[in-house]
Scaffold this motif. Structure first.
Motif, short mmCIF file in Angstrom:
data_model
loop_
_atom_site.label_atom_id
_atom_site.label_comp_id
_atom_site.label_asym_id
_atom_site.label_seq_id
_atom_site.Cartn_x
_atom_site.Cartn_y
_atom_site.Cartn_z
N SER A 54 -8.37 -38.64 20.81
CA SER A 54 -7.09 -37.94 20.78
C SER A 54 -6.84 -37.29 22.13
CB SER A 54 -7.10 -36.88 19.67
OG SER A 54 -7.89 -35.77 20.07
N ASP A 55 -5.77 -36.50 22.19
CA ASP A 55 -5.49 -35.75 23.42
C ASP A 55 -6.36 -34.50 23.52
OD1 ASP A 55 -4.36 -34.06 21.52
OD2 ASP A 55 -2.29 -34.40 22.16
N GLY A 56 -7.18 -34.26 22.51
CA GLY A 56 -8.08 -33.11 22.54
C GLY A 56 -7.44 -31.80 22.14
N GLN A 57 -6.15 -31.82 21.86
CA GLN A 57 -5.44 -30.58 21.50
C GLN A 57 -5.52 -30.39 19.98
OE1 GLN A 57 -1.50 -30.75 23.28
NE2 GLN A 57 -2.34 -31.72 25.11
N LEU A 58 -6.72 -30.10 19.52
CA LEU A 58 -7.02 -30.10 18.09
C LEU A 58 -6.98 -28.69 17.52
CD1 LEU A 58 -10.11 -32.46 18.35
CD2 LEU A 58 -7.88 -33.10 17.43
N PRO A 59 -6.32 -28.50 16.40
CA PRO A 59 -6.39 -27.20 15.73
C PRO A 59 -7.75 -27.03 15.07
CG PRO A 59 -5.15 -28.72 14.38
CD PRO A 59 -5.46 -29.45 15.66
N TRP A 60 -8.19 -25.81 14.96
CA TRP A 60 -9.45 -25.51 14.28
C TRP A 60 -9.31 -25.89 12.82
CZ3 TRP A 60 -11.49 -22.45 10.41
CH2 TRP A 60 -12.86 -22.19 10.49
N PRO A 61 -10.33 -26.50 12.17
CA PRO A 61 -11.70 -26.69 12.63
C PRO A 61 -12.01 -28.09 13.14
CG PRO A 61 -11.62 -27.04 10.28
CD PRO A 61 -10.20 -26.77 10.72
N TYR A 62 -10.97 -28.93 13.35
CA TYR A 62 -11.23 -30.30 13.80
C TYR A 62 -11.99 -30.29 15.12
CZ TYR A 62 -7.82 -31.42 10.22
OH TYR A 62 -7.15 -31.52 9.02
N GLY A 63 -12.98 -31.16 15.21
CA GLY A 63 -13.85 -31.20 16.38
C GLY A 63 -15.12 -30.40 16.19
N ARG A 64 -15.14 -29.52 15.20
CA ARG A 64 -16.35 -28.75 14.89
C ARG A 64 -17.21 -29.46 13.84
NH1 ARG A 64 -17.09 -25.59 19.15
NH2 ARG A 64 -15.22 -24.36 19.64
N ASP A 65 -16.65 -30.49 13.21
CA ASP A 65 -17.38 -31.23 12.18
C ASP A 65 -18.17 -32.35 12.85
OD1 ASP A 65 -14.61 -31.94 12.71
OD2 ASP A 65 -14.89 -33.63 11.36
N MET A 66 -19.48 -32.18 12.97
CA MET A 66 -20.32 -33.14 13.67
C MET A 66 -20.73 -34.31 12.80
SD MET A 66 -22.87 -31.00 16.14
CE MET A 66 -23.77 -30.30 14.77
N THR A 67 -20.82 -34.08 11.50
CA THR A 67 -21.31 -35.12 10.59
C THR A 67 -20.38 -35.23 9.40
OG1 THR A 67 -23.60 -34.72 11.24
CG2 THR A 67 -23.25 -35.86 9.15
N GLY A 68 -20.15 -36.48 8.96
CA GLY A 68 -19.40 -36.75 7.75
C GLY A 68 -20.32 -37.30 6.69
N TYR A 69 -20.29 -36.71 5.50
CA TYR A 69 -21.19 -37.09 4.41
C TYR A 69 -20.41 -37.87 3.36
CZ TYR A 69 -24.29 -33.74 6.61
OH TYR A 69 -25.07 -33.07 7.53
N ALA A 70 -20.87 -39.08 3.05
CA ALA A 70 -20.25 -39.91 2.03
C ALA A 70 -20.84 -39.56 0.67
CB ALA A 70 -20.47 -41.39 2.34
N VAL A 71 -19.97 -39.40 -0.31
CA VAL A 71 -20.43 -39.11 -1.67
C VAL A 71 -19.71 -40.04 -2.64
CG1 VAL A 71 -20.98 -36.71 -1.17
CG2 VAL A 71 -18.68 -37.29 -1.95
N THR A 72 -20.30 -40.27 -3.79
CA THR A 72 -19.72 -41.19 -4.76
C THR A 72 -18.62 -40.53 -5.58
OG1 THR A 72 -21.50 -40.62 -6.30
CG2 THR A 72 -21.82 -42.57 -4.92
N ASN A 73 -18.66 -39.20 -5.70
CA ASN A 73 -17.65 -38.48 -6.47
C ASN A 73 -17.30 -37.21 -5.71
OD1 ASN A 73 -16.26 -36.80 -8.36
ND2 ASN A 73 -17.12 -37.98 -10.05
N LEU A 74 -16.20 -37.25 -4.97
CA LEU A 74 -15.85 -36.12 -4.12
C LEU A 74 -15.53 -34.87 -4.94
CD1 LEU A 74 -15.32 -35.01 -1.30
CD2 LEU A 74 -12.97 -35.88 -1.47
N ALA A 75 -14.79 -35.02 -6.03
CA ALA A 75 -14.42 -33.86 -6.84
C ALA A 75 -15.66 -33.15 -7.40
CB ALA A 75 -13.49 -34.28 -7.97
N ALA A 76 -16.61 -33.93 -7.91
CA ALA A 76 -17.82 -33.33 -8.46
C ALA A 76 -18.64 -32.65 -7.36
CB ALA A 76 -18.66 -34.40 -9.16
N THR A 77 -18.70 -33.28 -6.20
CA THR A 77 -19.44 -32.67 -5.07
C THR A 77 -18.80 -31.36 -4.65
OG1 THR A 77 -20.15 -34.85 -4.28
CG2 THR A 77 -20.24 -33.03 -2.71
N MET A 78 -17.47 -31.33 -4.61
CA MET A 78 -16.78 -30.10 -4.21
C MET A 78 -16.96 -28.99 -5.24
SD MET A 78 -15.77 -30.66 -1.24
CE MET A 78 -14.81 -29.16 -1.02
N ASP A 79 -17.08 -29.36 -6.50
CA ASP A 79 -17.37 -28.34 -7.52
C ASP A 79 -18.74 -27.71 -7.27
OD1 ASP A 79 -14.96 -28.73 -8.80
OD2 ASP A 79 -15.77 -30.08 -10.34
#
Length: 293
Positions: free
Chosen positions: A229-254
């Motif tokens: 991107s142009d690097g002009q990112l609002p917080w918190p974008y750019g602070r997330d170093m890792t993305g975790y894949a889950v089979t059920n996002l709603a259950a994980t968020m609970d």
């Protein structure tokens, strides 16, 4: 073909990145051995570990206080081995010596010296030369765009369970460095480009009305999203170093909410998946994603 033309063609093959990659061995061991490095305050250490494992499950290694740098320092240190990815957690009891604290991941390699030589040959710069730790050897390297990673090797090869889902390293770059980084990493890691969307909607990274480039790769070290991107990112974008894949996002968020995890960006569409950004106790910010359905 005359002799001069043949010599020129041979020279081009000799310097071709594809040819160089084909000659370079793959030193990856497996994504379950690739750890995000998380630095938290010592007083937040136990609370963070408990929250992370409550969200993703799994087990932890023995907690101890170690010197993990070549210069004098002391840190609480523990692994969290979850089905969604492994993290190395550090709670330094002394000031953190440079260049530590800025490396995003630790990647286990099968041969330290050869892996370092390969990384350098593909464009990486060593920020510190290889040094011993209590159970092996380490080095910190930097790729184009200032992407810092640790490579590590254990004297006794570890044996971690296979992951249920493979996490991805989320790397935010500007166009100045993106192609160079992808070329370097692909050569070293034998990475394959899964997709390259040059006009992804900016809403995905907090930039409505704009577009950005999203490159997804995979290798023996795990997944990777390069977010250009142009690097002009609002917080918190750019602070997330890792993305975790889950089979059920709603259950994980609970589970996350019950464990004291704060939602920073509500679930939203991001390239065929539902994605959210959260902050764990202690300040660790991560992306979590699941199926768009």
């Amino acid at each position: 073909m005359n002799r001069i033309t043949l010599m020129m063609a041979t020279a081009l093959v000799a310097i071709s990145p594809i040819a160089a990659s084909a000659r370079s061995p793959d030193f990856s061991v497996g994504p379950q051995y690739d750890t995000t490095h998380v630095y938290v305050a010592p007083e937040e250490f136990d609370r963070f570990i408990a929250s992370f494992t409550a969200t993703f499950g799994g087990t932890t290694s023995r907690l101890g206080v170690f010197q993990v740098t070549p210069t004098a320092s002391q840190t609480k240190s523990q692994l969290a081995l979850t089905p969604a990815g492994t993290i190395s957690v550090f709670g330094f009891l002394t000031p953190v010596p440079a260049p530590f604290g800025a490396e995003r991941t630790g990647y286990l390699v099968s041969d330290m010296d050869k892996a370092v030589a390969s990384a350098v040959s593909h464009g990486a710069t060593r920020l510190i030369t290889t040094f011993p730790d209590p159970i092996g050897r380490d080095v910190v390297v930097q790729w184009a765009g200032g992407v810092n990673m640790q490579l590590y090797w254990h004297t006794a090869r570890p044996n971690y369970p296979a992951l249920a889902t493979v996490p991805e390293n989320r790397i935010y770059l500007t166009a100045d460095a993106a192609d160079r980084f992808v070329r370097q990493w692909s050569g070293f890691a034998h990475a394959k480009i899964l997709s390259d969307d040059k006009a992804a909607p900016g809403e995905e990274i907090g930039q409505p009305g704009k577009h950005y480039r999203r490159i997804r790769l995979t290798s023996g070290y795990g997944g990777m999203s390069v977010i250009v991107s142009d690097g002009q990112l609002p917080w918190p974008y750019g602070r997330d170093m890792t993305g975790y894949a889950v089979t059920n996002l709603a259950a994980t968020m609970d589970k996350a909410k019950a464990a004291g995890v704060e939602t920073l960006v509500a679930p939203h569409e991001e390239g065929g998946r539902q994605s959210t950004i959260v902050r764990f106790p202690g300040g660790y910010i991560a992306e979590i994603h699941g199926s768009a359905s």
